[in-house]
Design an enzyme around this catalytic site. Structure first.
Site, short mmCIF file in Angstrom:
data_model
loop_
_atom_site.label_atom_id
_atom_site.label_comp_id
_atom_site.label_asym_id
_atom_site.label_seq_id
_atom_site.Cartn_x
_atom_site.Cartn_y
_atom_site.Cartn_z
N LYS A 194 0.84 -1.20 0.00
CA LYS A 194 0.00 0.00 0.00
C LYS A 194 0.87 1.25 0.00
O LYS A 194 1.90 1.31 0.68
CB LYS A 194 -0.91 -0.03 1.23
N SER A 230 -9.41 1.96 2.91
CA SER A 230 -8.48 2.67 2.05
C SER A 230 -7.49 1.78 1.33
O SER A 230 -6.78 2.25 0.45
CB SER A 230 -7.72 3.70 2.89
N SER A 256 -9.79 -0.40 7.00
CA SER A 256 -9.21 -0.21 5.67
C SER A 256 -8.62 -1.46 5.02
O SER A 256 -8.27 -1.42 3.85
CB SER A 256 -8.13 0.87 5.72
#
Length: 455
Positions: free
Chosen positions: A82, A156, A180
């Site tokens: 990420k 996210s 997330s």
């Protein structure tokens, strides 16, 4: 599956690492196959911010050059990271050019552990600005759900989830501050594990969102999730066994007042409950002690996270998206008035732990989402109010367990009538990560799910 580059695309991390260790293939070949698939599929999905094509091949060659691969549990496995997690030699984007920080001089500890286990980082994946939202989109383009390109993959860690669901990598790292990892896992039909507090190194941003954030893993199988968890936690590979008879609490109650799960998500919980009874567990109704006070404290903390991160990084707030600017402004307001306190979070953690003890349950089963994933487009430029409505209406079930610091996992249970994935959430008391993986494994055996939505 017509667009598959080779047979190694779509293989599990365990299959790949075993084949590389045995000499049945090479890390270089596996990584090249996945880079080819990324070139084919990612233009439609936009899962990756940066693809490290040349660097990944060079790193795969170094794996192949090692004399002894036997101690590399992820030998040759392509992984995605990420974009808020430092990778040496790349900027840390944090979801937008406005929030981007300088080129990282060294890897984050979880990246170091993945590489130390033989994994090859093929790229960094997209997230919403500052990781604040449960939809992954920016001003350039949204990241799309491989199961339905008009839908979001969640957020996210949406880019990581989309990459795994599309077969671009077998596993990916994400992090989970208020859902997330679990929200994108549910949107994309994946196993998504958020460990409990201090199990995997975090060290992101100012203080990991007051300690709410944990690094986790997204995978298509429970075995791969267990393998990724073991590596990132610095443990020997977890050996999953059949758990003994458990008492499973079942709850449809939403932490957000006025939000109820739709029929497919209610049916997902009913299906999972029946499956758990079928493998020998007991189920009882057990609603967590959510309250308005906990909800307001969670909102204030969310706002304050945005303000403190922006302030610590010296960001020009005017350059941020409208929804983010409003979030930062509200965060400044609540933070300066002392409305965000550690005592609130500690009290909810203690209350949550007592809930398991007082109700006599070993784990809690809830919906993973309340509705289908929302559309992919229109959020980054939309109003703060509209973004808040979307986020809270479709994904209310994850956040309380970050505040409590308890482990939780999302597990697929099939498909909605519209063809999008369905999932449930399992939550446990402290140190129950392995137990949650074992229960998830029972669900996987009893009710296998489609692993990929190839684009």
């Amino acid at each position: 599956m017509d667009n598959l580059a080779t047979t190694w695309v779509g293989a599990t991390a365990k299959q790949i690492s075993r084949a590389v260790r045995r000499g049945d293939t090479t890390a270089t070949q596996v990584v090249a196959d996945h880079l080819e698939q990324i070139a084919i599929s990612d233009p439609a999905i936009a899962a990756f911010r940066v693809v490290r094509a040349g660097e990944a091949i060079a790193e795969a060659e170094k794996v192949d050059d090692q004399e002894d691969l036997g101690n590399l549990p992820l030998a040759g496995v392509p992984v995605a990271v990420k974009e808020n997690t430092p990778v040496a030699g790349l900027p840390t984007w944090h979801g937008s050019a406005a929030a981007r920080s300088a080129v990282a001089e060294e890897d984050h500890e979880v990246v170091r552990r993945l590489r130390g286990a033989g994994a090859v980082v093929v790229g960094v994946t997209r997230m919403p600005e500052m990781g604040l939202w449960a939809t992954t989109d920016g001003v350039e383009e949204p990241t799309r759900n491989p199961w339905a390109l008009e839908r979001t993959p969640g957020g996210s860690s949406g880019g990581s989830a989309a990459a795994v669901a599309a077969g671009l990598v077998p596993i990916a790292q994400g992090n989970d501050g208020l859902g997330s990892v679990r929200i994108p896992a549910a949107c994309c039909g994946l196993v998504g594990l958020k460990p409990g507090r201090d199990v995997i190194p975090c060290d992101l941003g100012l203080d990991g969102w007051f300690g709410l954030t944990e690094n986790g893993v997204l995978a298509t199988t429970v075995a791969d999730a267990a393998l990724g968890f073991s590596v990132m936690a610095g443990r020997a590979p977890v050996k999953l066994v059949q758990p003994g008879r458990l008492r499973v609490g079942v709850s449809l109650r939403s932490p957000v007042a006025g939000v109820r799960p739709d029929q497919p998500n209610r049916e997902a919980v009913a299906t999972a409950s029946k499956l758990l009874v079928g493998v020998g567990h007991d189920t009882v109704t057990a609603d967590p002690p959510y309250s308005t006070a906990v909800g307001l404290a969670g909102l204030a903390t969310w706002f304050a996270c945005a303000y403190r991160e922006a302030d610590a990084a010296g960001l020009d707030v005017r350059s941020l998206q409208p929804r983010t600017r409003r979030h930062v402004a509200l965060g400044k307001f609540v933070w300066r008035r002392g409305w965000v306190r550690q005592q609130q979070r500690d009290a909810w953690r203690e209350k949550s732990i007592r809930f398991f003890a007082d109700s006599g349950i070993d784990v809690l089963l809830t919906p993973a989402l309340a509705t289908a994933p929302p559309p992919a487009d229109g959020h980054a430029g939309g109003s703060w109010r509209r973004n808040m409505q979307v986020n809270m209406a479709y994904a209310p079930y994850a956040a309380p367990w970050n505040i409590a610091g308890l482990p939780a996992i999302v597990v697929p249970v099939g498909l909605r009538p519209d063809g999008l994935p369905l999932a449930v959430q399992l939550v446990g008391p402290p140190d129950s990560e392995v137990l949650l993986l074992e229960i998830a494994g029972q669900l996987e055996v009893a009710n296998p799910w489609p692993r990929h939505a190839f684009v």
